[in-house]
Design a protein around this motif. Sequence first.
Motif, PDB file in Angstrom:
ATOM      1  N   GLY A  35      -1.181 -19.728  19.124  1.00  0.00           N
ATOM      2  CA  GLY A  35       0.046 -18.956  19.327  1.00  0.00           C
ATOM      3  C   GLY A  35       0.619 -18.435  18.022  1.00  0.00           C
ATOM      4  N   ALA A  36       0.653 -19.275  16.999  1.00  0.00           N
ATOM      5  CA  ALA A  36       1.164 -18.852  15.699  1.00  0.00           C
ATOM      6  C   ALA A  36       0.265 -17.787  15.073  1.00  0.00           C
ATOM      7  CB  ALA A  36       1.288 -20.054  14.764  1.00  0.00           C
ATOM      8  N   ALA A  37      -1.066 -17.939  15.244  1.00  0.00           N
ATOM      9  CA  ALA A  37      -1.995 -16.937  14.724  1.00  0.00           C
ATOM     10  C   ALA A  37      -1.775 -15.595  15.399  1.00  0.00           C
ATOM     11  CB  ALA A  37      -3.432 -17.408  14.923  1.00  0.00           C
ATOM     12  N   ARG A  41       2.933 -15.636  12.460  1.00  0.00           N
ATOM     13  CA  ARG A  41       3.877 -16.514  11.755  1.00  0.00           C
ATOM     14  C   ARG A  41       3.991 -17.826  12.519  1.00  0.00           C
ATOM     15  NH1 ARG A  41       8.970 -17.064  13.850  1.00  0.00           N
ATOM     16  NH2 ARG A  41       9.403 -15.828  15.722  1.00  0.00           N
ATOM     17  N   LEU A  42       4.403 -18.863  11.818  1.00  0.00           N
ATOM     18  CA  LEU A  42       4.584 -20.177  12.441  1.00  0.00           C
ATOM     19  C   LEU A  42       6.059 -20.403  12.730  1.00  0.00           C
ATOM     20  CD1 LEU A  42       3.298 -22.940  13.235  1.00  0.00           C
ATOM     21  CD2 LEU A  42       3.826 -23.707  10.906  1.00  0.00           C
ATOM     22  N   SER A  43       6.398 -20.575  13.996  1.00  0.00           N
ATOM     23  CA  SER A  43       7.781 -20.861  14.384  1.00  0.00           C
ATOM     24  C   SER A  43       8.056 -22.350  14.240  1.00  0.00           C
ATOM     25  CB  SER A  43       8.025 -20.426  15.838  1.00  0.00           C
ATOM     26  OG  SER A  43       9.251 -20.951  16.319  1.00  0.00           O
ATOM     27  N   VAL A 306      -8.107 -21.208  12.561  1.00  0.00           N
ATOM     28  CA  VAL A 306      -7.486 -20.124  13.319  1.00  0.00           C
ATOM     29  C   VAL A 306      -6.091 -19.830  12.777  1.00  0.00           C
ATOM     30  CG1 VAL A 306      -6.450 -19.576  15.556  1.00  0.00           C
ATOM     31  CG2 VAL A 306      -8.798 -20.370  15.446  1.00  0.00           C
ATOM     32  N   LEU A 307      -5.332 -20.864  12.496  1.00  0.00           N
ATOM     33  CA  LEU A 307      -3.980 -20.679  11.981  1.00  0.00           C
ATOM     34  C   LEU A 307      -4.003 -19.993  10.620  1.00  0.00           C
ATOM     35  CD1 LEU A 307      -0.943 -21.152  12.197  1.00  0.00           C
ATOM     36  CD2 LEU A 307      -1.286 -23.423  11.217  1.00  0.00           C
ATOM     37  N   LEU A 308      -4.859 -20.467   9.731  1.00  0.00           N
ATOM     38  CA  LEU A 308      -4.947 -19.855   8.415  1.00  0.00           C
ATOM     39  C   LEU A 308      -5.349 -18.386   8.511  1.00  0.00           C
ATOM     40  CD1 LEU A 308      -6.715 -22.709   6.379  1.00  0.00           C
ATOM     41  CD2 LEU A 308      -4.312 -21.981   6.207  1.00  0.00           C
ATOM     42  N   GLY A 309      -6.284 -18.083   9.394  1.00  0.00           N
ATOM     43  CA  GLY A 309      -6.692 -16.695   9.587  1.00  0.00           C
ATOM     44  C   GLY A 309      -5.576 -15.839  10.138  1.00  0.00           C
ATOM     45  N   GLY A 310      -4.862 -16.377  11.114  1.00  0.00           N
ATOM     46  CA  GLY A 310      -3.770 -15.605  11.719  1.00  0.00           C
ATOM     47  C   GLY A 310      -2.633 -15.346  10.770  1.00  0.00           C
ATOM     48  N   PRO A 318      -9.856 -15.276  13.360  1.00  0.00           N
ATOM     49  CA  PRO A 318      -9.180 -14.573  14.430  1.00  0.00           C
ATOM     50  C   PRO A 318      -7.699 -14.481  14.194  1.00  0.00           C
ATOM     51  CG  PRO A 318      -9.778 -16.782  15.121  1.00  0.00           C
ATOM     52  CD  PRO A 318     -10.413 -16.562  13.803  1.00  0.00           C
ATOM     53  N   ALA A 319      -7.118 -13.447  14.732  1.00  0.00           N
ATOM     54  CA  ALA A 319      -5.673 -13.250  14.668  1.00  0.00           C
ATOM     55  C   ALA A 319      -5.170 -12.808  16.031  1.00  0.00           C
ATOM     56  CB  ALA A 319      -5.343 -12.211  13.611  1.00  0.00           C
TER      57      ALA A 319
END
Length: 319
Positions: A35-37, A41-43, A306-310, A318-319
């Motif tokens: 979801g963040a990706a 941004r990370l909520s 995935v998070l780092l990519g997004g 992936p984003a």
Amino acid sequence: MHVETMGLAERWWYALKPASWPKVFVPALFGQAVGAAHAGRLSVGALAFGVLWMVADVAFIVLLNDWGDRAVDALKRRMFPKAGSPKTIPDGILPATALLAAGLGAGTVALLLAMVAGATLERPLLAPLAALALFVFIAYSLPPLRLNYRGGGEVLEMVGVGAVLPALHAYAQCGQWAPAWFVALAPGLLALSLSSALASGLSDEESDRAGGKRTWASVRGNASARRGSEVLLVLGALLWLAAPWMTRKAPPLTVLLAAGVVLVFAARVRRRSPGAVTNAFGAQSAFKLELHRAIWWGTLALSGLVLLGGLGLLGGAPA
């Protein structure tokens, strides 16, 4: 372990089974990461909701599962007096009424948290998704449906752990319960979740059969459950490798690394398998430990990458 010397706090901590928490925490983290990706941004608010909700959810699941299984757990203790760790209710660690009250209370807290977070984060579907996640467990273990006793419990666990739970957390982060990369990666996670579900019945094969509980292991036997778990473990990794083509992108390093982690541990699972026969409880525990390592470490690796990519911190993800 001497039950009679345990204090009240120690009894509750034991009943909550912290070693089992990654089974639901890891898919939740995957949902948060995807979801963040997708959002880019990370909520922090969604992450805080996720942590608090999972604490309530895991207490709801673990405590009410022991309450729902109290009869078959007592049967297993009579059949195998010295096998396995103490059972919360049959071995007198906590009374059934206490687990029932605490489990229902935890479920209520989980719903309230979702309602408050849904309003705060402007996620109107958060409470309904949370209610659906709780209902999946109710249908799995509690009357009147009690599908883990009637048959089909493993499939329901696959859907709950591999789809509903991560979808809830993805929605909390980005406002969509099925962003594109979640859809692409979910088949692999579903396969891994079913692999874990099939293996979970190994240690209770004969007591479940005697108690009328229809699991894959109790109906089809030990060898079928082990083989199914092993095949699904590899299938999950292969489905992750296929995910980039589902989104019409080149295979990212993200998927290759995560699938590689699963496959390395899958080889260790295969080596443990021949000894994990019926009633070989120690060997079954070793088999399931390697299986869980494959699923949890692979999914954690996938989530982090995935998070780092997004967030734009890792190229080609992936984003």
